[in-house]
Design a protein around this motif. Structure first.
Motif, short mmCIF file in Angstrom:
data_model
loop_
_atom_site.label_atom_id
_atom_site.label_comp_id
_atom_site.label_asym_id
_atom_site.label_seq_id
_atom_site.Cartn_x
_atom_site.Cartn_y
_atom_site.Cartn_z
N PRO A 1 5.06 -19.79 12.34
CA PRO A 1 4.46 -18.46 12.17
C PRO A 1 5.51 -17.40 11.84
N GLN A 2 5.16 -16.55 10.89
CA GLN A 2 6.04 -15.46 10.49
C GLN A 2 5.44 -14.13 10.93
N PRO A 3 6.11 -13.41 11.81
CA PRO A 3 5.59 -12.09 12.19
C PRO A 3 5.47 -11.20 10.96
N ALA A 4 4.49 -10.31 10.98
CA ALA A 4 4.23 -9.50 9.79
C ALA A 4 3.73 -8.12 10.16
N LEU A 5 4.14 -7.15 9.37
CA LEU A 5 3.54 -5.81 9.44
C LEU A 5 2.26 -5.90 8.62
N ARG A 6 1.14 -6.06 9.30
CA ARG A 6 -0.10 -6.49 8.65
C ARG A 6 -0.94 -5.30 8.21
N CYS A 7 -1.38 -5.36 6.96
CA CYS A 7 -2.38 -4.42 6.42
C CYS A 7 -1.96 -2.96 6.59
N ILE A 8 -0.72 -2.65 6.27
CA ILE A 8 -0.23 -1.28 6.44
C ILE A 8 -0.47 -0.47 5.17
N PRO A 9 -0.77 0.82 5.31
CA PRO A 9 -0.91 1.68 4.13
C PRO A 9 0.44 1.90 3.45
N ASP A 10 0.40 2.16 2.14
CA ASP A 10 1.61 2.47 1.37
C ASP A 10 2.68 1.41 1.60
N ARG B 1 16.69 -2.80 13.26
CA ARG B 1 15.72 -3.84 13.59
C ARG B 1 14.31 -3.46 13.15
N VAL B 2 13.42 -4.44 13.30
CA VAL B 2 11.98 -4.23 13.20
C VAL B 2 11.39 -4.48 14.58
N ALA B 3 10.62 -3.55 15.08
CA ALA B 3 9.96 -3.69 16.38
C ALA B 3 8.46 -3.69 16.16
N MET B 4 7.76 -4.54 16.91
CA MET B 4 6.31 -4.65 16.78
C MET B 4 5.68 -4.58 18.17
N ARG B 5 4.99 -3.50 18.46
CA ARG B 5 4.21 -3.42 19.70
C ARG B 5 2.80 -3.87 19.36
N ILE B 6 2.41 -5.03 19.88
CA ILE B 6 1.14 -5.65 19.52
C ILE B 6 0.41 -6.10 20.78
N GLY B 7 -0.89 -6.35 20.62
CA GLY B 7 -1.69 -6.88 21.72
C GLY B 7 -2.54 -5.81 22.36
N ALA B 8 -3.82 -6.10 22.52
CA ALA B 8 -4.74 -5.16 23.16
C ALA B 8 -4.84 -5.44 24.66
N ALA B 9 -5.21 -6.67 25.01
CA ALA B 9 -5.33 -7.03 26.43
C ALA B 9 -3.96 -7.24 27.06
N LEU B 10 -3.08 -7.96 26.36
CA LEU B 10 -1.73 -8.21 26.84
C LEU B 10 -0.75 -7.68 25.80
N THR B 11 -0.14 -6.56 26.10
CA THR B 11 0.73 -5.89 25.13
C THR B 11 2.16 -6.41 25.25
N VAL B 12 2.74 -6.76 24.12
CA VAL B 12 4.13 -7.19 24.07
C VAL B 12 4.83 -6.43 22.94
N THR B 13 6.14 -6.32 23.04
CA THR B 13 6.93 -5.70 21.99
C THR B 13 7.97 -6.70 21.51
N LEU B 14 7.92 -7.01 20.22
CA LEU B 14 8.88 -7.91 19.61
C LEU B 14 9.98 -7.09 18.95
N ASN B 15 11.22 -7.46 19.20
CA ASN B 15 12.37 -6.84 18.57
C ASN B 15 13.05 -7.87 17.68
N ILE B 16 13.10 -7.61 16.39
CA ILE B 16 13.67 -8.55 15.43
C ILE B 16 14.83 -7.86 14.71
N PRO B 17 16.07 -8.13 15.12
CA PRO B 17 17.22 -7.53 14.44
C PRO B 17 17.29 -7.98 12.99
#
Length: 213
Positions: A169-178, A107-123
């Protein structure tokens, strides 16, 4: 020095729980602060706007006051520009610091959010396509188009989404190095996972046995 970790409750960095033994973490990363400030928060556009204002006000001041007048008229706007840049960079730094993207063998997991943190799990089996938008400096965004009726809130995802796709909306790994290397890791892991056979248990033998009895 305070070494307190705001996410010390996580059993594994970026994940709400430990992955099963059959799942391996292949990559973890976060957005580049400068790239996020530029691409998501519009740093270049804001600085361009202030540059035009500064030049205009300096030109007006130079008509009567020469160089001193240009400096006096342009300086306040230059200070405002510096303050605006500082605010944008601070917002981007907080977003980058609180974000963890994870690619595993499943899967791809995204822990996002500063004030309200959520974790998205996308198999991987819910991902239709993944597209890479790469910059010359190597940073980039990997957008994930999901299958079926899976929907995400634009406000919840922002800025971790593909720009200009507000309808779905499409979730994205935004502005990542390499980004190119990360896209390769994602593609290989997804291909390996999707090509695995899915084993299902049938209730027919049990039903037949019950009927025989």
């Amino acid at each position: 020095m305070d070494n307190h970790d705001d996410f010390a409750f996580e059993p594994v960095r970026g994940l709400p729980e430990r992955p099963p033994k059959s799942e391996t973490i292949l990559w973890q990363g976060s957005p580049s602060t400068l790239a996020l400030a530029r691409d998501a928060y519009g740093l270049v556009w804001v600085m361009g706007y202030f540059a035009v204002i500064i030049v205009w006000r300096a030109a007006v001041g130079s008509i009567d006051g020469g160089l001193a007048g240009a400096f006096a008229f342009g300086l306040p706007y230059a200070i405002l520009a510096a303050m605006a840049a500082a605010v944008i960079l601070a917002l981007a730094w907080v977003a980058a610091r609180t974000t963890v993207y994870t690619i595993t063998t499943a899967r791809v997991a995204m822990r996002i959010g500063a004030a309200l943190t959520v974790t998205l799990n996308i198999p991987f089996r819910q991902i239709a396509t993944a597209s890479l938008d790469r910059r010359r400096n190597g940073t980039g965004t990997i957008a994930l188009e999901t299958l079926g009726d899976t929907k995400f809130s634009y406000l919840m995802l922002w800025p971790h989404l593909r720009p200009w796709h507000a309808r779905k909306p499409q979730p994205a790994l935004r502005c990542i190095p390499d980004a190119a290397r990360v896209a390769t890791i994602l593609a290989e892991a997804a291909e390996a996972r999707v090509s695995e056979p899915v084993v299902t248990r049938s209730a027919a033998p049990a039903a037949a046995l019950a009927a025989a009895e």
